[in-house]
Design an enzyme around this catalytic site. Structure first.
Site, PDB file in Angstrom:
ATOM      1  N   GLU A  99       0.835  -1.214   0.000  1.00  0.00           N
ATOM      2  CA  GLU A  99       0.000   0.000   0.000  1.00  0.00           C
ATOM      3  C   GLU A  99       0.865   1.258   0.000  1.00  0.00           C
ATOM      4  OE1 GLU A  99      -2.914  -0.404  -0.850  1.00  0.00           O
ATOM      5  OE2 GLU A  99      -3.114  -2.520  -0.366  1.00  0.00           O
ATOM      6  N   HIS A 102       1.846   2.242  -3.417  1.00  0.00           N
ATOM      7  CA  HIS A 102       0.895   3.116  -4.128  1.00  0.00           C
ATOM      8  C   HIS A 102       1.108   4.589  -3.748  1.00  0.00           C
ATOM      9  CE1 HIS A 102      -1.255  -0.028  -6.099  1.00  0.00           C
ATOM     10  NE2 HIS A 102      -1.700  -0.587  -4.999  1.00  0.00           N
TER      11      HIS A 102
HETATM   12 ZN   LIG Z   1      -2.522  -2.416  -4.683  1.00  0.00          ZN
END
Ligand SMILES: [Zn+2]
Length: 228
Positions: A99, A102
């Site tokens: 995450e 990202h």
């Molecule tokens: Zn992802």
């Protein structure tokens, strides 16, 4: 409706998708039991990876549920499911760092992520209207243009799913590289990280494959009718 030859492939892809979603849970649970040597929780690994990339202003919040982890690009927040946030395991740290991958993509304006964000409002609309147009086009053969229009809208949604793939793979590879380089995980543990992240990636591949096959099917029906 009638059985189309493409339905055979679509059913296989659907089976793959079901298998992938079972596997992602199974793999996550299995590697949740495996502690990591650095002793970091998902939160700690995510915080350190964000800070190492100068993203001090991106907060990390725990959210209820399992596999509900995501990065919110509008609020610029990394949200981790409670097991990932609090646990110190191969699964927790892998998902947390993915995450963060990202968030890093967002900060460096990774082109595929930028494209994905730009497409989002269009796709939000088109994926809502496409099934209605396609269904109407399939039922009322005389209105083949409805099917054609539905195909155009559906193609936008499929493109969005395809653009998601490099975004997901890139977030995982960023996570893996940084986790090893920064010493969150050892070389022996990297094998488990790959298992967890690849299992998650497969669910996106399977979903995109189903949509792509459906799109081909509708295009085939549309062009066949035009030839008649
Ligand atoms: Zn992802």
């Amino acid at each position: 409706m009638f059985f189309h030859p493409m339905d055979f492939l679509i059913i296989i892809a659907f089976g793959l998708s079901l298998w992938a979603s079972f596997r992602v849970r199974g793999t996550f649970n299995k590697w949740s039991e495996v502690p990591i040597m650095s002793g970091m929780t998902g939160y700690q690994a995510a915080r350190r990876m964000l800070d190492a990339n100068g993203l001090y202003d991106v907060p990390i919040e725990p959210v209820p549920g399992t596999l509900s982890d995501h990065y919110d690009p509008i609020k610029r927040v990394v949200r981790l499911s409670e097991p990932v946030y609090y646990q110190s395991s191969v699964s927790a740290v892998s998902v947390a760092c993915h995450e963060v991958g990202h968030a890093i993509q967002h900060s460096v304006h990774y082109p595929m992520l930028v494209l994905r964000h730009q497409m989002f409002p269009i796709v939000n609309f088109s994926s809502g209207i496409a099934p209605l147009l396609i269904l109407a086009g399939l039922i009322f053969q005389q209105f083949n243009f409805l099917l054609g229009l539905g195909i155009v809208f559906f193609a936008a949604a499929v493109t969005f799913q395809l653009v998601t793939l490099p975004v997901e793979f890139n977030a995982s590879s960023r996570a893996r590289d940084l986790m090893v380089a920064e010493g969150y995980i050892s070389n022996q543990e990297e094998h488990g990280v790959a298992k967890v992240l690849n299992a998650a990636a497969l669910t996106y591949v399977a979903a995109a494959l189903i949509s792509l096959l459906e799109l081909v099917k509708y295009i085939m029906i549309f062009t066949n009718r035009n030839e008649d």
